[in-house]
Scaffold this active site. Structure first.
Site, PDB file in Angstrom:
ATOM      1  N   GLU A   1       5.189  -1.117  -1.454  1.00  0.00           N
ATOM      2  CA  GLU A   1       5.563  -1.075  -2.636  1.00  0.00           C
ATOM      3  C   GLU A   1       4.411  -1.108  -3.688  1.00  0.00           C
ATOM      4  O   GLU A   1       3.519  -1.897  -3.815  1.00  0.00           O
ATOM      5  CB  GLU A   1       6.709  -2.025  -3.145  1.00  0.00           C
ATOM      6  CG  GLU A   1       7.639  -1.868  -2.185  1.00  0.00           C
ATOM      7  CD  GLU A   1       8.946  -2.888  -2.488  1.00  0.00           C
ATOM      8  OE1 GLU A   1       8.800  -3.988  -3.446  1.00  0.00           O
ATOM      9  OE2 GLU A   1       9.784  -3.093  -1.624  1.00  0.00           O
TER      10      GLU A   1
ATOM     11  N   LYS B   1       4.968   1.240   5.166  1.00  0.00           N
ATOM     12  CA  LYS B   1       5.304   1.559   3.751  1.00  0.00           C
ATOM     13  C   LYS B   1       4.967   0.349   2.799  1.00  0.00           C
ATOM     14  O   LYS B   1       5.186  -0.840   3.198  1.00  0.00           O
ATOM     15  CB  LYS B   1       7.025   1.615   3.450  1.00  0.00           C
ATOM     16  CG  LYS B   1       7.505   1.972   2.284  1.00  0.00           C
ATOM     17  CD  LYS B   1       8.864   2.334   2.139  1.00  0.00           C
ATOM     18  CE  LYS B   1       9.934   1.456   2.416  1.00  0.00           C
ATOM     19  NZ  LYS B   1      10.050   0.222   1.230  1.00  0.00           N
TER      20      LYS B   1
ATOM     21  N   GLU C   1      12.451   4.906  -5.447  1.00  0.00           N
ATOM     22  CA  GLU C   1      13.704   4.391  -5.289  1.00  0.00           C
ATOM     23  C   GLU C   1      14.208   4.238  -6.878  1.00  0.00           C
ATOM     24  O   GLU C   1      13.543   3.859  -7.651  1.00  0.00           O
ATOM     25  CB  GLU C   1      13.510   2.872  -4.757  1.00  0.00           C
ATOM     26  CG  GLU C   1      14.761   1.987  -4.697  1.00  0.00           C
ATOM     27  CD  GLU C   1      15.011   0.868  -3.905  1.00  0.00           C
ATOM     28  OE1 GLU C   1      13.900   0.315  -3.096  1.00  0.00           O
ATOM     29  OE2 GLU C   1      15.941   0.137  -4.016  1.00  0.00           O
TER      30      GLU C   1
ATOM     31  N   ASP D   1      12.209  -4.263   4.934  1.00  0.00           N
ATOM     32  CA  ASP D   1      12.371  -5.546   4.368  1.00  0.00           C
ATOM     33  C   ASP D   1      13.618  -6.085   3.888  1.00  0.00           C
ATOM     34  O   ASP D   1      14.190  -7.250   3.883  1.00  0.00           O
ATOM     35  CB  ASP D   1      11.168  -6.225   3.661  1.00  0.00           C
ATOM     36  CG  ASP D   1      11.142  -5.342   2.342  1.00  0.00           C
ATOM     37  OD1 ASP D   1      12.191  -4.559   2.032  1.00  0.00           O
ATOM     38  OD2 ASP D   1      10.339  -5.676   1.425  1.00  0.00           O
TER      39      ASP D   1
ATOM     40  N   ASP E   1       8.011  -1.133   7.120  1.00  0.00           N
ATOM     41  CA  ASP E   1       7.995  -1.903   5.775  1.00  0.00           C
ATOM     42  C   ASP E   1       7.100  -3.113   5.596  1.00  0.00           C
ATOM     43  O   ASP E   1       7.324  -4.165   6.458  1.00  0.00           O
ATOM     44  CB  ASP E   1       9.244  -2.251   5.241  1.00  0.00           C
ATOM     45  CG  ASP E   1       9.672  -2.149   3.857  1.00  0.00           C
ATOM     46  OD1 ASP E   1       8.448  -1.595   3.080  1.00  0.00           O
ATOM     47  OD2 ASP E   1      10.597  -2.493   3.186  1.00  0.00           O
TER      48      ASP E   1
HETATM   49  O1  KIV Z   1      13.511  -2.348   2.711  1.00  0.00           O
HETATM   50  C1  KIV Z   1      14.414  -1.109   2.692  1.00  0.00           C
HETATM   51  O2  KIV Z   1      15.274  -1.083   3.091  1.00  0.00           O
HETATM   52  C2  KIV Z   1      13.738  -0.294   1.695  1.00  0.00           C
HETATM   53  C3  KIV Z   1      14.786   0.683   1.403  1.00  0.00           C
HETATM   54  C4  KIV Z   1      15.631   0.474   0.238  1.00  0.00           C
HETATM   55  C5  KIV Z   1      14.251   2.065   0.923  1.00  0.00           C
HETATM   56  O3  KIV Z   1      12.690  -0.410   1.138  1.00  0.00           O
END
Ligand code: KIV
Length: 293
Positions: free
Chosen positions: A119, A117, A186, A48, A87
């Site tokens: 968070e 992914k 991160e 993202d 993401d």
């Molecule tokens: O969105 C992204 O690029 C990320 C990276 C910073 C790991 O989550």
């Protein structure tokens, strides 16, 4: 183009067991994906961060799922063998497990992703569990969570103090029990990253978290010097393509202004007969008294 076997979650687990580091980069388009495939990067993340590095926003929050799924589909075409991670944007998985499953399904079915992914911390364990039950492989992103930037009050290292470090370490354990297939850390101190990487069987990818993770990820624009702004201290620059592009744009503009580009050799000419035929028909069509072409 070099071909290689498809990278799967088993490949990443074997890498961890064999202590061979995993390479991951963010990628947002077909052309770059082809180059990353050629360079045999193991895993590509449709991050993202697209909202920041490609759209110019100050945070990742405006990234939309529709948009990122379209990008994932393009990246998949460019890198058929990479382990592709999609993401999940802000508010596409936080509201309830059902929405998370449905939205992640778009990444898997339409974007060709191997994994999504999110968070997270322990408060989203039920969501990760529900996604895993629905056969959606989840990479749990812990530590600094950029989608929570407004609550965190800035991009700061997480877990510098023992109590917070312990929380992150426990969250990693909880995510493994909830069924996550991989972790991404991160901006946690390298000591914390080392403890987590040693304690889990899951592949652990790090960004700004030191060398002891099982693999590393960097944002493409940061690592090649593409676009404005200052990349974070942790993002090593392996190229300066921004400077090369400015040179190329200047050279092009200069040649167009001086009439050097394009040359007649780069252009197509009509045959003499066709040109003559054209001129005759233009003359015939011209109103009487006007200037002949
Ligand atoms: O969105 C992204 O690029 C990320 C990276 C910073 C790991 O989550």
């Amino acid at each position: 183009m070099t071909t290689r076997a498809k990278t799967t979650i088993s490949t990443l687990r074997e890498r961890k067991r064999g202590q061979r580091k995993i390479t991951m980069l963010t990628c947002y388009d077909y052309a770059t994906a082809r180059l990353m495939e050629e360079a045999q990067i193991d895993s590509l993340l449709v991050g993202d961060t697209y909202a920041e590095v490609c759209l110019g926003h100050a945070t990742t929050l405006p990234a939309s799922l529709e948009h990122l799924v379209t990008l994932a589909d393009a990246v998949r075409r460019g890198a058929p063998s990479a382990y592709l991670v999609g993401d999940m944007p802000f508010l596409t998985y936080q509201v309830c497990p059902e929405e998370a499953i449905r939205n992640a399904g778009l990444y898997m079915a339409r974007g060709g992703c191997d994994c999504v992914k999110v968070e997270v911390d322990r408060r989203l364990a039920r969501t990760v569990e529900a996604m895993a039950t629905a056969a959606i492989p989840v990479m749990a992103h812990l530590g600094l969570k950029p989608q929570s930037i407004q609550s965190l009050g800035g991009y700061k290292t997480q877990g510098k103090h023992a109590a917070q470090a312990q929380q992150i370490i426990e969250d990693a354990r909880i995510m493994e029990s909830a069924g996550a297939v991989a972790l991404l850390l991160e901006a946690v101190p390298q000591d914390v990253a080392a403890i987590i990487s040693r304690a889990t069987e899951l592949p652990v990818i790090g960004i700004a978290s030191g060398p002891e993770c099982d693999g590393q990820v960097l944002v493409f624009h940061d690592m090649v010097g593409y676009g404005g702004g200052h990349p974070p201290r942790s993002a090593k620059q392996y190229a300066h393509i921004g400077e090369q592009l400015i040179e190329a744009f200047r050279a092009y503009a200069d040649e167009v202004r001086r009439g050097v580009f394009p040359t007649t050799e780069m252009s197509v000419r009509m045959s003499a007969a066709e040109l003559e035929a054209l001129q005759q028909s233009l003359r015939a069509a011209a109103p009487s008294g006007s200037r002949p072409p």
